[in-house]
Design an enzyme around this catalytic site. Structure first.
Site, mmCIF file in Angstrom:
data_model
loop_
_atom_site.group_PDB
_atom_site.id
_atom_site.type_symbol
_atom_site.label_atom_id
_atom_site.label_comp_id
_atom_site.label_asym_id
_atom_site.label_seq_id
_atom_site.Cartn_x
_atom_site.Cartn_y
_atom_site.Cartn_z
ATOM 1 N N LYS A 69 0.834 -1.224 0.000
ATOM 2 C CA LYS A 69 0.000 0.000 0.000
ATOM 3 C C LYS A 69 0.860 1.262 0.000
ATOM 4 O O LYS A 69 0.349 2.375 0.013
ATOM 5 C CB LYS A 69 -0.896 0.034 1.246
ATOM 6 C CG LYS A 69 -2.020 -0.955 1.273
ATOM 7 C CD LYS A 69 -3.087 -0.597 2.310
ATOM 8 C CE LYS A 69 -2.655 -0.856 3.724
ATOM 9 N NZ LYS A 69 -3.748 -0.607 4.713
ATOM 10 N N LYS A 71 2.837 2.130 2.428
ATOM 11 C CA LYS A 71 2.856 2.679 3.796
ATOM 12 C C LYS A 71 3.879 1.928 4.635
ATOM 13 O O LYS A 71 4.091 0.730 4.426
ATOM 14 C CB LYS A 71 1.494 2.421 4.470
ATOM 15 C CG LYS A 71 0.415 3.413 4.170
ATOM 16 C CD LYS A 71 -0.788 3.200 5.096
ATOM 17 C CE LYS A 71 -1.678 4.414 5.086
ATOM 18 N NZ LYS A 71 -2.755 4.380 6.063
HETATM 19 N N1 C2G Z 1 -10.309 6.875 10.250
HETATM 20 C C1 C2G Z 1 -11.338 7.687 10.769
HETATM 21 N N2 C2G Z 1 -11.028 8.908 11.298
HETATM 22 C C2 C2G Z 1 -9.737 9.352 11.326
HETATM 23 C C3 C2G Z 1 -8.696 8.522 10.823
HETATM 24 C C4 C2G Z 1 -9.014 7.277 10.297
HETATM 25 O O1 C2G Z 1 -12.518 7.302 10.769
HETATM 26 N N3 C2G Z 1 -9.489 10.563 11.861
HETATM 27 C C5 C2G Z 1 -10.680 5.566 9.663
HETATM 28 C C6 C2G Z 1 -10.321 5.467 8.177
HETATM 29 O O2 C2G Z 1 -11.308 6.078 7.407
HETATM 30 C C7 C2G Z 1 -10.258 3.954 7.978
HETATM 31 C C8 C2G Z 1 -9.772 3.465 9.338
HETATM 32 O O3 C2G Z 1 -9.918 4.538 10.263
HETATM 33 O O4 C2G Z 1 -11.543 3.419 7.699
HETATM 34 C C9 C2G Z 1 -8.339 2.984 9.324
HETATM 35 O O5 C2G Z 1 -7.537 3.998 8.753
HETATM 36 P P1 C2G Z 1 -6.037 3.619 8.337
HETATM 37 O O6 C2G Z 1 -5.384 2.935 9.445
HETATM 38 O O7 C2G Z 1 -5.415 4.852 7.774
HETATM 39 O O8 C2G Z 1 -6.313 2.539 7.211
HETATM 40 P P2 C2G Z 1 -5.803 2.518 5.715
HETATM 41 O O9 C2G Z 1 -4.342 2.474 5.711
HETATM 42 O O10 C2G Z 1 -6.514 3.557 4.968
HETATM 43 O O11 C2G Z 1 -6.259 1.044 5.258
HETATM 44 O O12 C2G Z 1 -8.243 -2.299 2.547
HETATM 45 C C10 C2G Z 1 -8.409 -1.026 3.155
HETATM 46 C C11 C2G Z 1 -7.149 -0.510 3.773
HETATM 47 O O13 C2G Z 1 -6.539 -1.484 4.554
HETATM 48 C C12 C2G Z 1 -7.433 0.716 4.620
#
Ligand code: C2G
Length: 159
Positions: A69, A71
């Site tokens: 991804k 990351k």
């Molecule tokens: N999130 C949220 N509010 C925030 C930060 C994050 O609601 N202030 C939510 C994101 O929208 C997401 C979840 O927390 O649904 C996890 O965010 P991340 O850890 O950044 O996940 P990501 O790397 O985007 O991975 O297959 C999908 C991916 O694995 C998503």
């Protein structure tokens, strides 16, 4: 005159022999994420999902999948899993290892809704043939990226 009851009437019915009431369908939600530097935005998302569904399954991205991804998380996979598991809104944690595992997970866990934060809006609509796909508003003012930038700025300020 008290007649002795035949044994079969005295015996405790074997488990499973008692007709059980049809249990209500418990709704299952599934969500995916990295959850690095676990913060209030993640917790609020789990809380709101649990307010809508009876059971929450969270798929946590492995460190290898995060590399795919683009990351790199500060907190290693095992610790991110442990923190997500410790959250009282979470019922089960699985590993997210590939983009294409969602249909298999949805079927395997009998998922009623795939739920993501709004930064993923419309990105998983293809799964609407398998279950509901729901996007909930993100918690404003907090993100892992912002936390990292804030720490870096403070360290720099220390000179
Ligand atoms: N999130 C949220 N509010 C925030 C930060 C994050 O609601 N202030 C939510 C994101 O929208 C997401 C979840 O927390 O649904 C996890 O965010 P991340 O850890 O950044 O996940 P990501 O790397 O985007 O991975 O297959 C999908 C991916 O694995 C998503």
């Amino acid at each position: 005159m008290n007649l002795p009851l035949p044994a079969h009437l005295l015996a405790r019915p074997a488990m499973g022999s008692v007709p059980r009431q049809p249990t209500e369908h418990r709704t299952v939600a599934l969500t995916y994420g990295t959850y690095d530097l676990f913060h209030i935005g993640h917790v609020r998302l789990f809380e709101r999902i649990r307010q809508r569904y009876d059971r929450l399954i969270v798929a946590v991205s492995t460190d290898q999948f995060n590399a795919i991804k683009g990351k790199q998380s500060v907190v290693p996979f095992e610790d991110r899993v442990a923190m997500v598991k410790a959250c009282r809104y979470v019922d089960e944690v699985i590993a997210e290892e590939a983009w294409n595992q969602k249909p298999r997970d949805i079927r395997a866990f009998g998922v009623d809704a795939l739920v993501m934060g709004s930064d993923w809006t419309d990105r998983f609509n293809e799964f609407k043939t398998l279950c509901d796909v729901v996007y909930l508003p993100r918690t404003e003012g907090v993100s892992t990226t912002e936390l990292k930038a804030d720490v870096l700025a403070r360290v720099k300020a220390l000179g």
